[in-house]
Design a protein around this motif. Structure first.
Motif, PDB file in Angstrom:
ATOM      1  N   GLU A  31      28.165  30.533 -70.884  1.00  0.00           N
ATOM      2  CA  GLU A  31      28.642  29.654 -72.019  1.00  0.00           C
ATOM      3  C   GLU A  31      30.262  30.032 -71.972  1.00  0.00           C
ATOM      4  OE1 GLU A  31      26.985  33.490 -73.789  1.00  0.00           O
ATOM      5  OE2 GLU A  31      26.045  31.818 -72.365  1.00  0.00           O
ATOM      6  N   ARG A  32      30.756  31.243 -71.479  1.00  0.00           N
ATOM      7  CA  ARG A  32      32.201  31.522 -71.487  1.00  0.00           C
ATOM      8  C   ARG A  32      32.938  30.804 -70.365  1.00  0.00           C
ATOM      9  NH1 ARG A  32      32.102  38.068 -72.912  1.00  0.00           N
ATOM     10  NH2 ARG A  32      30.812  37.597 -74.833  1.00  0.00           N
ATOM     11  N   HIS A  33      33.865  30.165 -70.591  1.00  0.00           N
ATOM     12  CA  HIS A  33      34.582  29.349 -69.710  1.00  0.00           C
ATOM     13  C   HIS A  33      35.336  30.419 -68.929  1.00  0.00           C
ATOM     14  CE1 HIS A  33      33.042  25.811 -71.142  1.00  0.00           C
ATOM     15  NE2 HIS A  33      33.144  25.972 -72.211  1.00  0.00           N
ATOM     16  N   THR A  34      35.617  30.336 -67.439  1.00  0.00           N
ATOM     17  CA  THR A  34      36.442  31.189 -66.658  1.00  0.00           C
ATOM     18  C   THR A  34      37.007  30.367 -65.715  1.00  0.00           C
ATOM     19  OG1 THR A  34      34.561  31.446 -65.067  1.00  0.00           O
ATOM     20  CG2 THR A  34      34.663  32.834 -67.027  1.00  0.00           C
ATOM     21  N   ASP A  36      37.851  29.299 -61.778  1.00  0.00           N
ATOM     22  CA  ASP A  36      37.062  29.057 -60.665  1.00  0.00           C
ATOM     23  C   ASP A  36      36.673  30.344 -59.835  1.00  0.00           C
ATOM     24  OD1 ASP A  36      35.347  27.353 -59.088  1.00  0.00           O
ATOM     25  OD2 ASP A  36      37.067  27.241 -57.499  1.00  0.00           O
TER      26      ASP A  36
END
Length: 88
Positions: A31-34, A36
């Motif tokens: 759920e945590r956007h990182t 690529d």
């Protein structure tokens, strides 16, 4: 990485690991956007005996994470002899 995997984290995973550590993975945090190729993981940092010493959330480069079998060091308990128990 799946729950229960033991991973070895070095500077290949992130510059924060100048001293490499072993971590037992609890889960990835999708759920945590990182960026690529990067991932957040939650896990327990392990000591040399394989015991959990701290719960951590870590931001690591997936390509730098190495699945690892935890090195097994013999403990002094394995060398102890059991004595008969006296009853009565």
């Amino acid at each position: 990485m799946t729950a229960g995997d033991v991973v070895y984290l070095t500077t290949a995973a992130s510059v924060q690991f100048l001293r490499p550590i072993f971590v037992r993975v609890i889960r990835e945090l999708p759920e945590r956007h990182t960026y690529d190729g990067w991932v957040w993981i939650e896990g327990y940092q392990l000591n040399a005996a394989g015991d959990a010493v701290a719960r951590r959330e870590l931001y690591v480069m997936r390509a730098g994470v190495r699945l690892q079998a935890l090195p097994v060091k013999p403990t002094s308990k394995a060398n102890r002899r059991r004595r008969p128990v006296r009853i009565g």
